[in-house]
Structures are given as structure tokens and as C-alpha cells.
Design a protein around this motif. Structure first.
Motif, PDB file in Angstrom:
ATOM      1  N   ILE A 112      -9.428  -5.522   5.757  1.00  0.00           N
ATOM      2  CA  ILE A 112      -8.628  -4.780   4.786  1.00  0.00           C
ATOM      3  C   ILE A 112      -7.265  -5.445   4.653  1.00  0.00           C
ATOM      4  O   ILE A 112      -6.633  -5.794   5.655  1.00  0.00           O
ATOM      5  N   ASP A 113      -6.811  -5.627   3.425  1.00  0.00           N
ATOM      6  CA  ASP A 113      -5.444  -6.103   3.189  1.00  0.00           C
ATOM      7  C   ASP A 113      -5.007  -5.615   1.818  1.00  0.00           C
ATOM      8  O   ASP A 113      -5.817  -5.491   0.895  1.00  0.00           O
ATOM      9  N   SER A 114      -3.701  -5.335   1.704  1.00  0.00           N
ATOM     10  CA  SER A 114      -3.179  -4.855   0.420  1.00  0.00           C
ATOM     11  C   SER A 114      -3.035  -5.986  -0.595  1.00  0.00           C
ATOM     12  O   SER A 114      -2.904  -5.727  -1.791  1.00  0.00           O
ATOM     13  N   ASN A 115      -3.059  -7.224  -0.116  1.00  0.00           N
ATOM     14  CA  ASN A 115      -2.923  -8.386  -0.998  1.00  0.00           C
ATOM     15  C   ASN A 115      -4.255  -9.128  -1.067  1.00  0.00           C
ATOM     16  O   ASN A 115      -4.664  -9.764  -0.090  1.00  0.00           O
ATOM     17  N   PRO A 116      -4.949  -9.113  -2.202  1.00  0.00           N
ATOM     18  CA  PRO A 116      -6.268  -9.764  -2.277  1.00  0.00           C
ATOM     19  C   PRO A 116      -6.211 -11.264  -2.047  1.00  0.00           C
ATOM     20  O   PRO A 116      -7.199 -11.866  -1.614  1.00  0.00           O
ATOM     21  N   ASP A 117      -5.068 -11.889  -2.326  1.00  0.00           N
ATOM     22  CA  ASP A 117      -4.953 -13.333  -2.103  1.00  0.00           C
ATOM     23  C   ASP A 117      -5.045 -13.689  -0.619  1.00  0.00           C
ATOM     24  O   ASP A 117      -5.376 -14.823  -0.258  1.00  0.00           O
ATOM     25  N   ALA A 118      -4.744 -12.713   0.247  1.00  0.00           N
ATOM     26  CA  ALA A 118      -4.765 -12.986   1.686  1.00  0.00           C
ATOM     27  C   ALA A 118      -6.167 -13.330   2.174  1.00  0.00           C
ATOM     28  O   ALA A 118      -6.321 -14.036   3.179  1.00  0.00           O
ATOM     29  N   PHE A 119      -7.183 -12.874   1.470  1.00  0.00           N
ATOM     30  CA  PHE A 119      -8.550 -13.095   1.935  1.00  0.00           C
ATOM     31  C   PHE A 119      -8.950 -14.573   1.882  1.00  0.00           C
ATOM     32  O   PHE A 119      -9.944 -14.965   2.490  1.00  0.00           O
ATOM     33  N   ARG A 120      -8.174 -15.386   1.173  1.00  0.00           N
ATOM     34  CA  ARG A 120      -8.487 -16.811   1.123  1.00  0.00           C
ATOM     35  C   ARG A 120      -8.372 -17.454   2.503  1.00  0.00           C
ATOM     36  O   ARG A 120      -8.981 -18.491   2.761  1.00  0.00           O
ATOM     37  N   ARG A 121      -7.586 -16.814   3.391  1.00  0.00           N
ATOM     38  CA  ARG A 121      -7.462 -17.355   4.756  1.00  0.00           C
ATOM     39  C   ARG A 121      -8.776 -17.303   5.525  1.00  0.00           C
ATOM     40  O   ARG A 121      -8.938 -17.983   6.529  1.00  0.00           O
ATOM     41  N   LEU A 122      -9.706 -16.480   5.056  1.00  0.00           N
ATOM     42  CA  LEU A 122     -10.973 -16.330   5.771  1.00  0.00           C
ATOM     43  C   LEU A 122     -11.902 -17.523   5.573  1.00  0.00           C
ATOM     44  O   LEU A 122     -12.830 -17.711   6.355  1.00  0.00           O
ATOM     45  N   GLY A 123     -11.656 -18.313   4.544  1.00  0.00           N
ATOM     46  CA  GLY A 123     -12.462 -19.494   4.300  1.00  0.00           C
ATOM     47  C   GLY A 123     -13.720 -19.206   3.506  1.00  0.00           C
ATOM     48  O   GLY A 123     -14.142 -18.044   3.371  1.00  0.00           O
ATOM     49  N   PRO A 124     -14.339 -20.245   3.002  1.00  0.00           N
ATOM     50  CA  PRO A 124     -15.511 -20.069   2.119  1.00  0.00           C
ATOM     51  C   PRO A 124     -16.763 -19.606   2.845  1.00  0.00           C
ATOM     52  O   PRO A 124     -17.700 -19.136   2.203  1.00  0.00           O
ATOM     53  N   ASP A 125     -16.791 -19.729   4.154  1.00  0.00           N
ATOM     54  CA  ASP A 125     -18.007 -19.372   4.899  1.00  0.00           C
ATOM     55  C   ASP A 125     -17.996 -17.927   5.398  1.00  0.00           C
ATOM     56  O   ASP A 125     -18.948 -17.503   6.070  1.00  0.00           O
ATOM     57  N   PHE A 126     -16.951 -17.176   5.089  1.00  0.00           N
ATOM     58  CA  PHE A 126     -16.873 -15.790   5.540  1.00  0.00           C
ATOM     59  C   PHE A 126     -18.000 -14.964   4.926  1.00  0.00           C
ATOM     60  O   PHE A 126     -18.216 -14.985   3.721  1.00  0.00           O
ATOM     61  N   THR A 127     -18.722 -14.237   5.755  1.00  0.00           N
ATOM     62  CA  THR A 127     -19.885 -13.474   5.274  1.00  0.00           C
ATOM     63  C   THR A 127     -19.673 -11.969   5.341  1.00  0.00           C
ATOM     64  O   THR A 127     -20.579 -11.210   4.999  1.00  0.00           O
ATOM     65  N   GLY A 128     -18.489 -11.531   5.768  1.00  0.00           N
ATOM     66  CA  GLY A 128     -18.242 -10.106   5.908  1.00  0.00           C
ATOM     67  C   GLY A 128     -17.761  -9.454   4.628  1.00  0.00           C
ATOM     68  O   GLY A 128     -17.928  -9.984   3.520  1.00  0.00           O
ATOM     69  N   THR A 129     -17.140  -8.309   4.793  1.00  0.00           N
ATOM     70  CA  THR A 129     -16.672  -7.501   3.670  1.00  0.00           C
ATOM     71  C   THR A 129     -15.161  -7.582   3.566  1.00  0.00           C
ATOM     72  O   THR A 129     -14.462  -7.579   4.577  1.00  0.00           O
ATOM     73  N   THR A 130     -14.638  -7.658   2.359  1.00  0.00           N
ATOM     74  CA  THR A 130     -13.197  -7.587   2.130  1.00  0.00           C
ATOM     75  C   THR A 130     -12.900  -6.372   1.261  1.00  0.00           C
ATOM     76  O   THR A 130     -13.612  -6.105   0.290  1.00  0.00           O
ATOM     77  N   VAL A 131     -11.858  -5.646   1.627  1.00  0.00           N
ATOM     78  CA  VAL A 131     -11.467  -4.441   0.892  1.00  0.00           C
ATOM     79  C   VAL A 131      -9.965  -4.503   0.643  1.00  0.00           C
ATOM     80  O   VAL A 131      -9.186  -4.647   1.586  1.00  0.00           O
ATOM     81  N   THR A 132      -9.573  -4.385  -0.617  1.00  0.00           N
ATOM     82  CA  THR A 132      -8.153  -4.387  -0.974  1.00  0.00           C
ATOM     83  C   THR A 132      -7.620  -2.969  -0.930  1.00  0.00           C
ATOM     84  O   THR A 132      -8.181  -2.064  -1.560  1.00  0.00           O
ATOM     85  N   GLY A 133      -6.556  -2.761  -0.168  1.00  0.00           N
ATOM     86  CA  GLY A 133      -5.962  -1.430  -0.090  1.00  0.00           C
ATOM     87  C   GLY A 133      -5.153  -1.275   1.180  1.00  0.00           C
ATOM     88  O   GLY A 133      -4.949  -2.230   1.941  1.00  0.00           O
ATOM     89  N   MET A 134      -4.684  -0.064   1.424  1.00  0.00           N
ATOM     90  CA  MET A 134      -3.898   0.244   2.616  1.00  0.00           C
ATOM     91  C   MET A 134      -4.828   0.707   3.727  1.00  0.00           C
ATOM     92  O   MET A 134      -5.684   1.569   3.519  1.00  0.00           O
ATOM     93  N   GLY A 135      -4.616   0.174   4.915  1.00  0.00           N
ATOM     94  CA  GLY A 135      -5.524   0.439   6.015  1.00  0.00           C
ATOM     95  C   GLY A 135      -5.478   1.836   6.570  1.00  0.00           C
ATOM     96  O   GLY A 135      -6.333   2.211   7.377  1.00  0.00           O
ATOM     97  N   PHE A 136      -4.480   2.641   6.178  1.00  0.00           N
ATOM     98  CA  PHE A 136      -4.448   4.025   6.644  1.00  0.00           C
ATOM     99  C   PHE A 136      -5.007   4.983   5.607  1.00  0.00           C
ATOM    100  O   PHE A 136      -5.023   6.200   5.818  1.00  0.00           O
ATOM    101  N   ASP A 137      -5.465   4.447   4.458  1.00  0.00           N
ATOM    102  CA  ASP A 137      -6.105   5.263   3.422  1.00  0.00           C
ATOM    103  C   ASP A 137      -7.553   5.514   3.837  1.00  0.00           C
ATOM    104  O   ASP A 137      -8.327   4.573   4.045  1.00  0.00           O
ATOM    105  N   ARG A 138      -7.932   6.775   3.964  1.00  0.00           N
ATOM    106  CA  ARG A 138      -9.262   7.088   4.470  1.00  0.00           C
ATOM    107  C   ARG A 138     -10.372   6.558   3.574  1.00  0.00           C
ATOM    108  O   ARG A 138     -11.423   6.134   4.069  1.00  0.00           O
TER     109      ARG A 138
END
Length: 215
Positions: A24-50
Motif C-alpha cells: 500500500i502507498d499513497s503515491n502510485p509512482d512508488a510502486f516502480r521501486r518493486l521492479g518488473p518482476d513483482f507478482t504481488g498486489t499494489t493498492v493506492t491509498g492510505m494504510g490506515f483506511d479500512r
């Protein structure tokens, strides 16, 4: 929660160990740090939002790490994960050591970044052996890492332990970790991880340096 340098490194490490991850990250651009081989889930938003947490699969999660750059966001997210979703394995990164102590008392394990970094730097500045690798929370036990002292080469681990009043937890030999038994014979170049009482450390190191004849 948090896809900065710590969060992305942690995620890759978990994936390498075969775990499935969601970030989870509020900035979608941050997910680029995970690299092209990342196979998990990315969610844009605040981590304390249920709802954001639910979208990341918090209801099936075995663990939750809050490692964003904000202390408040980290601790709130960690508490929501633990108290509202029942996640047992929760940890929060905290920059303010005073806050870290408070949150520990609330039952949320924390990693206080600044004291940890300062301790790591200190251990590299001061002479070898003068600062332990780890202390327990009570301050009564410490873990020291040291190369097998020359006077003890060829002796069994149990002899060193009995003489110095310490316990060898493990050793590294030729780059490989080894859980030592009392019968393990120390070799030159062995790197020892040694538990001892803080109050006995000076005496223990004197025995380690002097060898069995002076024990």
C-alpha cells in the motif's frame, strides 16, 4: 504499508522467500521501486483506511508492516491491523524513540530507526568488542561477535564457555553458519556469537583474551 526504500526492499525479500505480498502507498509512482518482476498486489491509498486495507487482503494476512515515512501513519495503521483485523504479526517503523517506547507498551512492536542506525554506526566507529551486537530489553544480557581468540584455538567450545561464563550461540566458519555443540573444536578464523551477562562482560573478555591457562 509504504513503498519507499525500506518497504520495497522488504517486499522483495519476502517474495524471494516464497511469500505472497500486497503493498500500500499513497503515491502510485512508488510502486516502480518493486521492479518488473513483482507478482504481488499494489493498492493506492492510505494504510490506515479500512477499505484500502481490505483491498490489500488484510483479512487474510499473516503479517503487517507499517514502514512509511510518517510515524503517525505507521502507528495508526499498525493498530488498525492488529485491533480491528486481528493480525498478530504487526510491526511499525518509528523515527521518534520516545514514541517507540510508548507504542511498545501499547503492544505494537516497533523499529526505532534513528537509535538503530546510530547504534550500527557506533559499533563501526569504536574498537572491536567494546560494543555488543545486541542487548536484551532488560539490559542484562548482551550478544558479542568476535573471532575465536588465539589462545582458545584447538579447544572445545564447552571449555571456553565454562571458563568465561558465556554461551556460544553459533559460529561462522569459512562463510557458513554452524550451531556449535560443546564438543565443537574452535578453529582459527571462526567468528563466534557469544551471549554473556552485561555485568560480567569485562571479566568474560579478559578470560577470552588470556586463554584457558588463566581461566
Amino acid at each position: 504499508m509504504g513503498c519507499g526504500r525500506v518497504g520495497s526492499t522488504l517486499t522483495r525479500s519476502l517474495e524471494e522467500r516464497g511469500h505472497s505480498t500486497a503493498v500500500i502507498d499513497s503515491n502510485p509512482d512508488a510502486f516502480r521501486r518493486l521492479g518488473p518482476d513483482f507478482t504481488g498486489t499494489t493498492v493506492t491509498g492510505m494504510g490506515f483506511d479500512r477499505e484500502v486495507l481490505r483491498a490489500a487482503g488484510i483479512e487474510q494476512a499473516d503479517g503487517f508492516a507499517a514502514v512509511s515515512s510518517g510515524d503517525n501513519s505507521n502507528i495508526i495503521s499498525a493498530r488498525v491491523a492488529r485491533e480491528q483485523f486481528g493480525v498478530d504479526n504487526v510491526v511499525a517503523r518509528i523515527y521518534d524513540p520516545g514514541r517507540a517506547e510508548v507504542y511498545e507498551r501499547l503492544g505494537v512492536p516497533t523499529v526505532a530507526t534513528v537509535p538503530w542506525a546510530a547504534d550500527q554506526v557506533l559499533r563501526r566507529l569504536v574498537p572491536a568488542g567494546s560494543e555488543p551486537a545486541w542487548r536484551d530489553p532488560s539490559g542484562q544480557l548482551r550478544l558479542d561477535t568476535l573471532y575465536a581468540p588465539f589462545p582458545w584455538i584447538g579447544h572445545e567450545v564447552s571449555s571456553l564457555e565454562d571458563a568465561a561464563g558465556v554461551r556460544v550461540a553459533y559460529l561462522t566458519r569459512l562463510g557458513s553458519g554452524l550451531v556449535a555443540s560443546g564438543r565443537t573444536v574452535l578453529q582459527e578464523g571462526d567468528l563466534l556469537a557469544v551471549f554473556m551477562r552485561e555485568g560480567d562482560a569485562d571479566q568474560a573478555h579478559r578470560v577470552l583474551e588470556s586463554g584457558p591457562e588463566e581461566a
